[in-house]
Design a protein around this motif. Structure first.
Motif, short mmCIF file in Angstrom:
data_model
loop_
_atom_site.label_atom_id
_atom_site.label_comp_id
_atom_site.label_asym_id
_atom_site.label_seq_id
_atom_site.Cartn_x
_atom_site.Cartn_y
_atom_site.Cartn_z
N ALA A 26 44.37 48.73 27.38
CA ALA A 26 45.29 47.65 27.00
C ALA A 26 45.42 47.55 25.48
O ALA A 26 46.50 47.27 24.95
N ARG A 31 50.02 49.09 29.70
CA ARG A 31 50.06 47.93 30.60
C ARG A 31 49.12 48.20 31.76
O ARG A 31 49.38 49.06 32.60
N THR A 32 48.04 47.44 31.81
CA THR A 32 46.91 47.76 32.68
C THR A 32 46.64 46.64 33.67
O THR A 32 46.60 45.46 33.30
N LEU A 55 46.81 43.25 29.65
CA LEU A 55 45.71 43.40 30.61
C LEU A 55 45.79 42.27 31.64
O LEU A 55 45.74 41.09 31.29
#
Length: 383
Positions: A26, A31-32, A55
């Motif tokens: 992140a 984009r996690t 995150l």
């Protein structure tokens, strides 16, 4: 979306590594989605309230999933329950049954893969390695059981059930069984496709040392037998070489020896021991966990044609860490049951091998090579 499945022996710090991996990704702008698949909320304390743009933390709720499934099941089977005079259960009066948590994790994986939210990376904090590998085996195993119990060709008889119901004078409750099985098969197929996707990899976490080495060897064998791609090994809680004095000299030397052995077989990422349990953004950043791997091809079990030289076809199964005395092969029809250590998998034979008989097998350099000799009664004849 790439998917990184993180597991390891119990007590290896896999949850901390999963959080640090998602945090590092992140921070780089990925984009996690971080998915906690364990029975407890262990990720929350590790993150320590860290709020990082890009995150998202999500936890599997097995209890809520079980209640929803129970309500849906009773709704679909309402006619059969009324016919039997059974009273319906209130979802709130019962807890999850054994296996509900595993199904909830599979559903969460499916939902994350199909989510409309834009994520580049899915990091999954799985349970300890033996349980995680059993969980990852479920989609394939359950689909195989469904096909055996409710084969697709038998569903053609559904058109006769209304007639049979009128003749018997009672409703036939079997229709919803096939509908439920078909729906479950689609859901399991989606998870199976996610696990087989070229963007999915497994990352094993272990603490370097004799116990960690044994557990890692077993886990890597299970990953290989499932046909999953092993991305790397994270060597957690590595002691600094500068502290190799006094009573720490022995543990440091032991860790160094184990790390050298691991590097001969795996890509290894050491993560330093902070001298405390990591908590919060600063500690996660200090761990400097490796980010997600690049997308590569899936694991393949190739078949080589050696008919001209030896009269056989050879099926190559990569099984690093396997030992001859713990291997077993059983063929049943068009399937082969492979047992390697504590793991077992039933795999369908490639089409060409179904017309052959097993001629023998050998384990060489971490690869199981199974020889198949064409059956003259089944093999296509050449003019």
């Amino acid at each position: 979306m790439r998917t990184l499945l993180i597991t390891g022996p119990g007590g290896s710090g896999r949850t901390t590594v999963a959080a640090a991996t998602a945090f590092a990704a992140a921070r780089e702008g990925t984009r996690t989605l971080l998915l906690g698949a364990g029975p407890e909320d262990a990720l929350g304390p590790v993150l320590g309230g860290a709020d990082l743009p890009g995150l998202t933390l999500r936890r599997v709720d097995a209890d809520a999933g079980f209640r929803a499934d129970l309500a849906a099941l009773q709704e679909r089977a309402g006619g059969a329950l009324d016919l039997l005079g059974a009273s319906r259960l209130v979802p709130e009066e019962t807890g999850p049954l054994p296996g509900a948590e595993e199904l909830a994790v599979l559903r969460a994986l499916r939902d994350a893969a199909a989510s409309e939210d834009a994520y580049d990376l899915l990091v999954v904090d799985l349970p300890a390695a033996p349980r995680a590998l059993a969980l990852l085996a479920l989609p394939e195993e359950l689909r195989r059981v469904l096909r055996r119990l409710l084969p697709p060709e038998r569903q053609a008889a559904r058109a006769l059930r209304p007639v049979l119901g009128r003749l018997a004078g009672v409703p036939m409750p079997a229709e919803w069984i096939y509908e439920t099985a078909a729906r479950l098969d689609l859901q399991l197929a989606a998870v199976q496709a996610l696990l087989a996707d070229r963007g999915t990899a497994v990352r094993l976490v272990a603490e370097p040392g004799p116990a960690g080495a044994d557990a890692l060897r077993t886990a890597a064998l299970g990953v290989a037998l499932r046909g999953l791609r092993l991305d790397a090994v994270v060597a957690n809680r590595v002691l600094p070489e500068s502290e190799a004095a006094g009573w720490l000299a022995g543990p440091v030397a032991q860790q160094r020896k184990t790390l050298d052995e691991w590097r001969e077989e795996h890509t290894v990422h050491p993560v330093a021991h902070l001298g405390r349990d990591p908590r919060g953004a600063d500690d996660l950043a200090a761990l400097a966990a490796p980010v997600a791997p690049a997308v590569t091809g899936p694991v393949r079990w190739p078949v080589t044609d050696r008919i001209a030289e030896d009269g056989v076809l050879v099926w190559h199964l990569p099984l690093p860490g396997a030992r001859r005395d713990s291997l077993d092969l059983v063929r049943r029809g068009d399937e082969l049951t492979v047992t390697a250590g504590p793991f077992r998998r039933v795999v369908p034979l490639p089409s060409a091998l179904r017309r052959c008989t097993v001629d023998g097998a050998a384990l060489r350099e971490g690869e199981l090579r199974i020889r198949f000799r064409p059956d003259p009664e089944l093999w296509p004849r050449t003019r």
